[in-house]
Design an enzyme around this catalytic site. Structure first.
Site, PDB file in Angstrom:
ATOM      1  N   ALA B   9       6.755  -2.320 -23.445  1.00  0.00           N
ATOM      2  CA  ALA B   9       5.662  -3.295 -23.389  1.00  0.00           C
ATOM      3  C   ALA B   9       6.054  -4.588 -22.673  1.00  0.00           C
ATOM      4  O   ALA B   9       5.184  -5.339 -22.240  1.00  0.00           O
ATOM      5  CB  ALA B   9       5.186  -3.621 -24.805  1.00  0.00           C
ATOM      6  N   VAL B  13       5.158  -3.140 -15.659  1.00  0.00           N
ATOM      7  CA  VAL B  13       4.054  -2.190 -15.815  1.00  0.00           C
ATOM      8  C   VAL B  13       3.511  -2.253 -17.239  1.00  0.00           C
ATOM      9  O   VAL B  13       2.301  -2.271 -17.449  1.00  0.00           O
ATOM     10  CB  VAL B  13       4.517  -0.756 -15.484  1.00  0.00           C
ATOM     11  N   GLY B  76       3.946   7.792 -18.039  1.00  0.00           N
ATOM     12  CA  GLY B  76       4.087   7.575 -16.608  1.00  0.00           C
ATOM     13  C   GLY B  76       5.546   7.486 -16.186  1.00  0.00           C
ATOM     14  O   GLY B  76       5.838   7.340 -15.003  1.00  0.00           O
ATOM     15  N   THR B  78       9.101   8.503 -14.978  1.00  0.00           N
ATOM     16  CA  THR B  78       9.422   9.557 -14.012  1.00  0.00           C
ATOM     17  C   THR B  78      10.543  10.446 -14.516  1.00  0.00           C
ATOM     18  O   THR B  78      11.091  10.217 -15.589  1.00  0.00           O
ATOM     19  CB  THR B  78       9.868   8.921 -12.678  1.00  0.00           C
ATOM     20  N   ALA B 103       2.168  12.309 -16.104  1.00  0.00           N
ATOM     21  CA  ALA B 103       1.617  12.307 -14.746  1.00  0.00           C
ATOM     22  C   ALA B 103       2.495  11.485 -13.810  1.00  0.00           C
ATOM     23  O   ALA B 103       2.924  10.383 -14.154  1.00  0.00           O
ATOM     24  CB  ALA B 103       0.197  11.741 -14.762  1.00  0.00           C
ATOM     25  N   PRO B 104       2.754  12.003 -12.607  1.00  0.00           N
ATOM     26  CA  PRO B 104       3.570  11.248 -11.651  1.00  0.00           C
ATOM     27  C   PRO B 104       2.760  10.154 -10.957  1.00  0.00           C
ATOM     28  O   PRO B 104       3.305   9.223 -10.411  1.00  0.00           O
ATOM     29  CB  PRO B 104       3.997  12.311 -10.643  1.00  0.00           C
ATOM     30  N   ASN B 105       1.432  10.260 -10.991  1.00  0.00           N
ATOM     31  CA  ASN B 105       0.591   9.323 -10.246  1.00  0.00           C
ATOM     32  C   ASN B 105      -0.696   9.092 -11.024  1.00  0.00           C
ATOM     33  O   ASN B 105      -1.475  10.025 -11.218  1.00  0.00           O
ATOM     34  CB  ASN B 105       0.287   9.922  -8.856  1.00  0.00           C
ATOM     35  N   HIS B 133       2.212   2.194   5.218  1.00  0.00           N
ATOM     36  CA  HIS B 133       2.857   1.439   4.137  1.00  0.00           C
ATOM     37  C   HIS B 133       3.518   0.163   4.662  1.00  0.00           C
ATOM     38  O   HIS B 133       3.716  -0.003   5.866  1.00  0.00           O
ATOM     39  CB  HIS B 133       3.922   2.304   3.453  1.00  0.00           C
ATOM     40  N   LYS B 137       9.533   0.245   3.007  1.00  0.00           N
ATOM     41  CA  LYS B 137       9.628   1.616   2.495  1.00  0.00           C
ATOM     42  C   LYS B 137      10.735   2.359   3.248  1.00  0.00           C
ATOM     43  O   LYS B 137      10.808   2.279   4.473  1.00  0.00           O
ATOM     44  CB  LYS B 137       8.278   2.309   2.702  1.00  0.00           C
ATOM     45  N   THR B 144       3.485  11.021  -1.417  1.00  0.00           N
ATOM     46  CA  THR B 144       2.079  11.415  -1.523  1.00  0.00           C
ATOM     47  C   THR B 144       1.624  12.175  -0.274  1.00  0.00           C
ATOM     48  O   THR B 144       0.890  13.155  -0.363  1.00  0.00           O
ATOM     49  CB  THR B 144       1.191  10.159  -1.725  1.00  0.00           C
TER      50      THR B 144
END
Lengths: 247, 247, 247, 247
Positions: B9, B13, B76, B78, B103-105, B133, B137, B144
């Site tokens: 928390a 994120v 979420g 990874t 979920a990855p996304n 992007h 990166k 994706t």
């Protein structure tokens, strides 16, 4: 009313130009000449400006005739190298009142987008080019994308800009596109497209995109008419329509 | 009102998720746990669903605790390979009423655009992917874009579609992009961008473009809330948010 | 090889369909019928599927003949209201093995983009439609934009979604577009365009854009061929090509 | 190294400018002043250029002090009407070597896109503007869209261009957007967007699109730094960053 003639009037492009001239309220189509017709028709009809979309094999004697007879010319025929341009300049020395416009690209949107891209390039950290065409095109990138990237590279070099930032360390071969003078160019080939180009410029928090879409072979017509209207006031040789745009 | 807890928390994120839960009228934030806090807090506060965005190193024991205590989880974090997923399925066998979503996304737009691209792919002659992007990166193409191209290739193969037409014979190295399972992928890196992707599909005279723009790391929030609202009605393990979208 | 006939074969659309059928390796063009020709030609030539792009005035007797003779039909002729559809269903009762497809729009991209927009609409806070057409169009918004907005509104209502957020208090008349069932629709009219539509969907930090570009009147051809290939396996009346897309 | 000071250094914008100055290799941040601090700090620290993002209530005395002390100023504070500009010009008469730049918009991309739109406008039959913003914006169209449309209208009038062609006879109220000086402007409000604008220009068979995307309040920084670097060489009052772009 400007009195206009067309050389190569029966070709696909020539017919489209005849139609565009006839549709313009300030232009009059007074002579159409194609292979086998007498070029003297332009003199007989007191043509003021001739549009020439013919072939490299026949364009030079036609152009010599027009200059010698005091007729302005707007030329879209390809194949003009430095030698040919010098020859045309030679003819014009003895006819200083005549104007000749020779341009490789009459699509105003394409010419403007190259110009704007080059002007904007020095203000942005990053710039890349995406060109998108129908899948029957054999070359990638397109000639326009090459020229656009070269103009951008030149503008950035003049402003002391280094390469666009790029942290890529792990690339699948080809993902980052082709390198044209340090500018990345991506070529998309897709059914349903004709000829499109996007220049993307970016800096902190903002991007500027200049996109040109050409969906019709007639997109040269407005540029040709602009040339017809302007060439009378521009004696001597003009290469490319950029100078006519008065930017 | 669904009683929601957040694991991790205090992370960037995690804080965003706490805010999103508090802003949702049908959800109540009843427990926040981070490193050093007692996980039993979720039991004490009668939490119904826990959202876990922590790290691969700590996620497994936390998840085991939640399942054992009959608390649904939306994860979420990874690092879930087949082995880890099998372990979670094992825990769920003795608690068949518990739902776990991994979920990855969570960006709904990204998931939908992959789905739509795959659905549309078999109806078009051509398809290419452009992903764009920020310049920091390191990998190109993006994960994706790889997944999108693979889904498209699979759909085309299933429909008996051959490769996209491409007459290119004269290519500057890299211009036509990278080849991912026969689908061309182009990677743009530009200052001022965040994370964007465009799938272009074309056939005679028409094109369909599916574009996703993500400009904010919070774009996972709506997908996480969707998971929180739905997981109670979906016992067992759900991988990816696609099944929740009911398409 | 499917044996295909065309009704209205000499019209502009009819000729384009004849060409598309001849170009398809799995289809054989066995009969072309236009005003004045005998419709029995389809029986003589053992035609399996007839494509009908004619006019509301003549389509009904032709269709009755085809059904009676066990020939499948793919119909792009306009003017089918509920009454006409009921009549066709009546004919098909005595010929349950015959398939008839009647569709107002065969552009696969247009149909897919409406479908995807409707599917995505319930996951996003905001949705607006921009349609862009050539300047000779008399109606604004376009029929497709009306239908798209209506489908979006329906999907949002079904999901309990309220209106898109909008804090506008100071609006120049018309700036925020037209209101179609609560969805804002903007109509651009621009020389150089043909028919284009963009659906923009947005939520926190991300947007999804579904864009359809049609630059050629032949963009119906792939949808018509899809109908020809599928209708034999779909007895009874099918309205719209959506069911054929198996989404 | 240019010695730079910041007025309003503790505000959100001021802090972002301090960071940008510190990150620039050719600039040195030598003084930060906010409400309550002594403005003489700029003199003590031999500041060459001060950036002022404060408020209309305090900007005038600050600016008078800077001019009087021979310090150049780059001002993003709003509220400069003709009267205030005249006052500043008055101060500068006795200090002709000092440069003051006052600009309502420092986003280079926004300024360039307005400029390019105006330059291109006279070559195209049609032009429309679409601006897209977050849904909390209260005015529609945006101020930038108003100015863009006004510049376009002015350029078209100067070139003798009439209105864009538009055959619409059947319009749902608002579909064709707002009319700003004869240019249609469409305002989209969508969650997930920040501030975006697209100018679409079209003529026979081709379109040119100039798009600006701003996704970050820091997009003013590159324009401010450009001003800091250039203002020393531009004595007197400069309004807007356009003249600095040397287009």
């Amino acid at each position: 009313m400007i009195r206009v003639g067309v050389l190569g009037a029966k070709g696909k492009v020539g017919r489209a130009i005849c139609e565009a001239v006839e549709a313009a309220p300030d232009l009059e189509l007074v002579a159409q000449v194609d292979a086998g017709d007498r070029i003297e028709t332009f003199v007989d009809s007191r043509t003021e400006v001739v549009v020439d979309f013919t072939s490299p094999a026949v364009v030079m004697p036609n152009l010599e005739f027009l200059v010698a007879n005091g007729i302005h010319a707007v030329v879209g025929t390809t194949g003009f190298d430095e030698e040919r341009l010098a020859t045309v300049r030679g003819w014009l020395q003895s006819k200083p009142e005549v104007g000749v416009l020779i341009a490789p690209n009459f699509a105003i949107g394409a010419v403007l987008s190259m110009r704007f891209a080059a002007q904007a390039a020095r203000f942005f950290d990053s710039v890349e080019v995406i060109e998108l065409h129908h899948p029957n095109k054999v070359d990638a990138p397109s000639g326009t994308a090459y020229r656009t990237a070269a103009l951008i590279a030149e503008a950035r070099a003049a402003a002391g800009r280094g390469p666009s930032p790029d942290a890529t360390t792990d690339e699948l071969d080809g993902a980052r596109g082709a390198d044209v003078d340090g500018v990345r160019v991506h070529s998309v080939r897709l059914a349903g497209l004709v000829a499109h180009q996007e220049v993307l410029l970016g800096t902190q928090g903002e991007t500027l995109t200049i996109r040109h879409d050409s969906i019709d072979r007639n997109s040269f017509a407005p540029g040709v008419l602009l040339g017809v209207r302007e060439i009378g006031a521009r004696p001597g040789l003009t290469v490319g329509i950029d100078p006519l745009l008065d930017l």
